[in-house]
Design a protein around this motif. Structure first.
Motif: not given
Length: 462
Positions: A271, A273-274, A277, A324-325, A329, A347, A351, A358
């Motif tokens: 993950h 994308a974490q 965030y 990443s996204v 994601s 979310w 997003i 995103k």
């Protein structure tokens, strides 16, 4: 006096909030339906039963036993609980959080004021792993931070010794005296090695202008060489961390997973994308530091001084963020199904508002990370900042769920190692947190709602 004042101030809001929550929400709610019955089993002496939905080790339950045991005499005298199991009520078990909030506030106060914490760092690391498994990463981060500070201090000592020898080469007598003095000083420094390690583990170190000009590769080379020269001293100083790491590896081999229960729902996932965030959430929670014209200009000027390297790093960071996204994601089923959490609305409303959202958020992610690096770079070495980024990534990337509580420890490390000198920033951050907490508690306590498919009252929570 400062510790007493800090504890008193925190108690002034912990106690009334706890009383209010217990009055309005007297029954176990959300994850409490797993944790409170489990703690009550421990109160009854049943240490062999375990709820398969609980993912974390039982450290908090043992702390609850100590807490209940401390309260039991007064409850018995007041005839509130005639036995130990009856003293383990929902309100009493919840009060453990209040006690820990006060204790943590004292520790944070001592860290900020550059005093030694009440708990030894090694004991704190072992206790943290017993309460939550991923704290092993932060225990290792603390150890790496200590190694960095000790090795760089030894590197500085070596430079000072060489300079001293070079400047006193004239006479044999003065050279002999210098050698004796340097030798005694080095022995005294060596004997204070452990205390020096403790001194630098948590606090920003004052680096010289020469060390600040060293590149990242030079810092790594200096640390590797110095570490090899004092390898036995480092091994002795940090052996407790090593034993905790071995215990964690043994736990992984025995358990087959990081979590104890609900392993399918908490499987390790890529993950990436974490960490995106985390960057924007951390920047927003410290908005007075990141989103000012002065800081933006400072960040721009730091890039403009070395435009080629700066824009190359900016390009690579943007590409990594987009990848990443786009590919990493993850929308966990828990995230999509539970509208009691604020992350559900973030979310759905932000997003997933449009397929392009995103990607449009990538510049904000990149700016947030660059801002974090810039602020940390003013007080910490480049290698420390790099290790901080790796530790944050190691904790967040494997987590498939988006939960703000995962961001707490890396955010605390960021704030504690960022130099905030002006009272205006502290005031604005304090106002921001007061508003956020007031809003959160108001929504939780006074805006309940119901599900059509399930009975009972539901409440908004982070």
């Amino acid at each position: 006096m400062g510790r007493i004042a800090t504890a008193a101030i925190v108690s002034l809001w912990v106690i009334p909030v706890s009383v209010l929550v217990n009055r309005i929400v007297p029954d176990p709610y959300m994850d409490e339906i797993f944790h409170i019955p489990q703690a009550q089993k421990y109160c009854n002496g049943d240490f062999m039963s375990w709820d398969p939905m609980i993912t974390t080790p039982p450290g908090l339950y043992y702390l609850s036993l100590v807490h209940v045991a401390a309260l039991l005499p007064s409850k018995y005298v007041l005839q509130l609980a005639p036995s130990f199991p009856e003293a383990c009520s929902t309100a009493v078990l919840r009060s453990v959080n209040g006690v820990l909030a006060v204790l943590c506030s004292i520790i944070v106060y001592e860290i900020i004021t550059h005093l030694r914490p009440a708990l030894d760092d090694r004991k704190l690391g072992a206790m943290a792993v017993v309460i939550r498994q991923t704290n092993i990463i932060w225990m290792l981060f603390v150890a790496c931070s200590g190694v960095i500070d000790i090795t760089m201090a030894h590197q500085k000592d070596s430079v000072e010794v060489d300079d001293s020898k070079a400047s006193n080469k004239g006479t044999n007598l003065s050279a002999l005296n210098t050698s004796v003095n340097v030798s005694s000083n080095l022995k005294r420094r060596k004997s204070r090695g452990n205390s020096k390690a403790n001194q630098h583990i948590f606090y920003p170190s004052n680096t010289s202008s020469a060390s600040q000009t060293l590149g990242l590769l030079h810092e790594i080379q200096a640390i590797v060489l110095s570490s090899w020269r004092i390898k036995w001293e480092l091994l002795v100083s940090f052996s407790p961390f090593f034993f905790v790491l071995l215990a964690f590896v043994a736990f992984l081999l025995w358990n087959g997973s990081v979590v104890l229960g609900a392993k399918e729902a908490h499987a390790v996932s890529p993950h990436f994308a974490q960490i995106m965030y985390f960057s924007i959430v951390s920047a927003l929670f410290a908005a007075p530091l990141h989103f000012t014209i002065g800081h933006a200009l400072d960040l721009f000027q730091s890039f403009w001084k070395n435009r080629l390297l700066g824009f190359l790093l900016l390009f690579l960071a943007s590409i990594a963020s987009l990848l990443s996204v786009h590919f990493f994601s993850i929308a966990h089923p828990y995230l999509l199904a539970d509208n009691r959490h604020y992350t559900f609305y973030l979310w759905k409303k932000i997003i997933k508002f449009h397929w392009s959202m995103k990607y449009l958020l990538v510049p904000f992610y990149v700016y947030s990370w660059l801002s974090i690096f810039r602020l940390l770079g003013k007080t910490r070495r480049r290698i420390w900042t790099l290790v901080y980024f790796f530790a944050t990534s190691a904790v967040l990337i494997p987590a498939p769920l988006i939960e703000f509580r995962y961001y707490t420890i890396p955010f605390y490390f960021f704030i504690l190692h960022t130099s905030i000198n002006d009272s205006q920033s502290w005031l604005l951050i304090g106002i921001l947190y007061t508003v956020l907490n007031a809003f959160t508690m108001t929504m939780f306590l006074f805006r309940p709602f119901h599900w059509d498919h399930e009975s009972g009252v539901q409440r908004f929570i982070w």
